[in-house]
Scaffold this motif. Structure first.
Motif, PDB file in Angstrom:
ATOM      1  N   GLY A   1       0.818  -1.202   0.000  1.00  0.00           N
ATOM      2  CA  GLY A   1       0.000   0.000   0.000  1.00  0.00           C
ATOM      3  C   GLY A   1       0.855   1.255   0.000  1.00  0.00           C
ATOM      4  N   ALA A   2       1.942   1.237   0.767  1.00  0.00           N
ATOM      5  CA  ALA A   2       2.830   2.404   0.822  1.00  0.00           C
ATOM      6  C   ALA A   2       3.511   2.626  -0.527  1.00  0.00           C
ATOM      7  N   VAL A   3       3.975   1.547  -1.148  1.00  0.00           N
ATOM      8  CA  VAL A   3       4.619   1.660  -2.459  1.00  0.00           C
ATOM      9  C   VAL A   3       3.617   2.160  -3.497  1.00  0.00           C
ATOM     10  N   PHE A   4       2.393   1.625  -3.452  1.00  0.00           N
ATOM     11  CA  PHE A   4       1.361   2.035  -4.409  1.00  0.00           C
ATOM     12  C   PHE A   4       1.020   3.512  -4.241  1.00  0.00           C
ATOM     13  N   SER A   5       0.767   3.947  -3.003  1.00  0.00           N
ATOM     14  CA  SER A   5       0.417   5.353  -2.765  1.00  0.00           C
ATOM     15  C   SER A   5       1.605   6.254  -3.077  1.00  0.00           C
ATOM     16  N   GLY A   6       2.818   5.784  -2.790  1.00  0.00           N
ATOM     17  CA  GLY A   6       4.013   6.566  -3.123  1.00  0.00           C
ATOM     18  C   GLY A   6       4.160   6.720  -4.628  1.00  0.00           C
ATOM     19  N   GLY A   7       3.891   5.641  -5.367  1.00  0.00           N
ATOM     20  CA  GLY A   7       3.964   5.706  -6.823  1.00  0.00           C
ATOM     21  C   GLY A   7       2.910   6.643  -7.396  1.00  0.00           C
ATOM     22  N   VAL A   8       1.703   6.588  -6.846  1.00  0.00           N
ATOM     23  CA  VAL A   8       0.629   7.478  -7.303  1.00  0.00           C
ATOM     24  C   VAL A   8       0.998   8.926  -7.008  1.00  0.00           C
ATOM     25  N   THR A   9       1.512   9.191  -5.803  1.00  0.00           N
ATOM     26  CA  THR A   9       1.918  10.549  -5.421  1.00  0.00           C
ATOM     27  C   THR A   9       3.026  11.051  -6.341  1.00  0.00           C
ATOM     28  N   PHE A  10       4.021  10.193  -6.607  1.00  0.00           N
ATOM     29  CA  PHE A  10       5.128  10.563  -7.487  1.00  0.00           C
ATOM     30  C   PHE A  10       4.610  10.877  -8.894  1.00  0.00           C
ATOM     31  N   TYR A  11       3.693  10.031  -9.378  1.00  0.00           N
ATOM     32  CA  TYR A  11       3.130  10.241 -10.709  1.00  0.00           C
ATOM     33  C   TYR A  11       2.369  11.563 -10.780  1.00  0.00           C
ATOM     34  N   LEU A  12       1.569  11.859  -9.749  1.00  0.00           N
ATOM     35  CA  LEU A  12       0.800  13.103  -9.710  1.00  0.00           C
ATOM     36  C   LEU A  12       1.736  14.310  -9.640  1.00  0.00           C
ATOM     37  N   LEU A  13       2.793  14.209  -8.838  1.00  0.00           N
ATOM     38  CA  LEU A  13       3.755  15.314  -8.733  1.00  0.00           C
ATOM     39  C   LEU A  13       4.456  15.529 -10.078  1.00  0.00           C
ATOM     40  N   LYS A  14       4.824  14.434 -10.723  1.00  0.00           N
ATOM     41  CA  LYS A  14       5.497  14.526 -12.016  1.00  0.00           C
ATOM     42  C   LYS A  14       4.570  15.173 -13.060  1.00  0.00           C
ATOM     43  N   ALA A  15       3.304  14.751 -13.046  1.00  0.00           N
ATOM     44  CA  ALA A  15       2.324  15.317 -13.992  1.00  0.00           C
ATOM     45  C   ALA A  15       2.109  16.802 -13.707  1.00  0.00           C
ATOM     46  N   THR A  16       2.061  17.167 -12.430  1.00  0.00           N
ATOM     47  CA  THR A  16       1.856  18.568 -12.059  1.00  0.00           C
ATOM     48  C   THR A  16       3.057  19.405 -12.482  1.00  0.00           C
ATOM     49  N   CYS A  17       4.261  18.867 -12.264  1.00  0.00           N
ATOM     50  CA  CYS A  17       5.473  19.600 -12.636  1.00  0.00           C
ATOM     51  C   CYS A  17       5.565  19.724 -14.156  1.00  0.00           C
ATOM     52  N   ALA A  18       5.137  18.707 -14.887  1.00  0.00           N
ATOM     53  CA  ALA A  18       5.201  18.743 -16.336  1.00  0.00           C
ATOM     54  C   ALA A  18       4.242  19.787 -16.914  1.00  0.00           C
ATOM     55  N   GLU A  19       3.098  19.984 -16.231  1.00  0.00           N
ATOM     56  CA  GLU A  19       2.125  20.967 -16.708  1.00  0.00           C
ATOM     57  C   GLU A  19       2.688  22.396 -16.576  1.00  0.00           C
ATOM     58  N   HIS A  20       3.419  22.624 -15.496  1.00  0.00           N
ATOM     59  CA  HIS A  20       3.975  23.976 -15.269  1.00  0.00           C
ATOM     60  C   HIS A  20       5.309  24.098 -15.908  1.00  0.00           C
TER      61      HIS A  20
END
Length: 52
Positions: free
Chosen positions: A33-52
């Motif tokens: 669960g920690a790895v999954f949520s960490g991966g989702v968080t990382f993906y969301l952060l990466k997507a957010t950074c890519a947008e800006h």
């Protein structure tokens, strides 16, 4: 006397094994669960950074 203590030892070992297996399942699911949520968080952060 000795036979009852051996039976008690086997019963306590079986109980301990069940507790260890249950704890292992809990630990694995927690890590998963920690790895999954960490991966989702990382993906969301990466997507957010890519947008800006």
């Amino acid at each position: 006397m000795s036979s009852s203590s051996i039976a008690w030892e086997q019963a306590s070992n079986a109980g301990l094994r069940e507790v260890l297996e249950f704890g292992l399942v809990i630990a694995l699911s927690a890590v998963g669960g920690a790895v999954f949520s960490g991966g989702v968080t990382f993906y969301l952060l990466k997507a957010t950074c890519a947008e800006h």
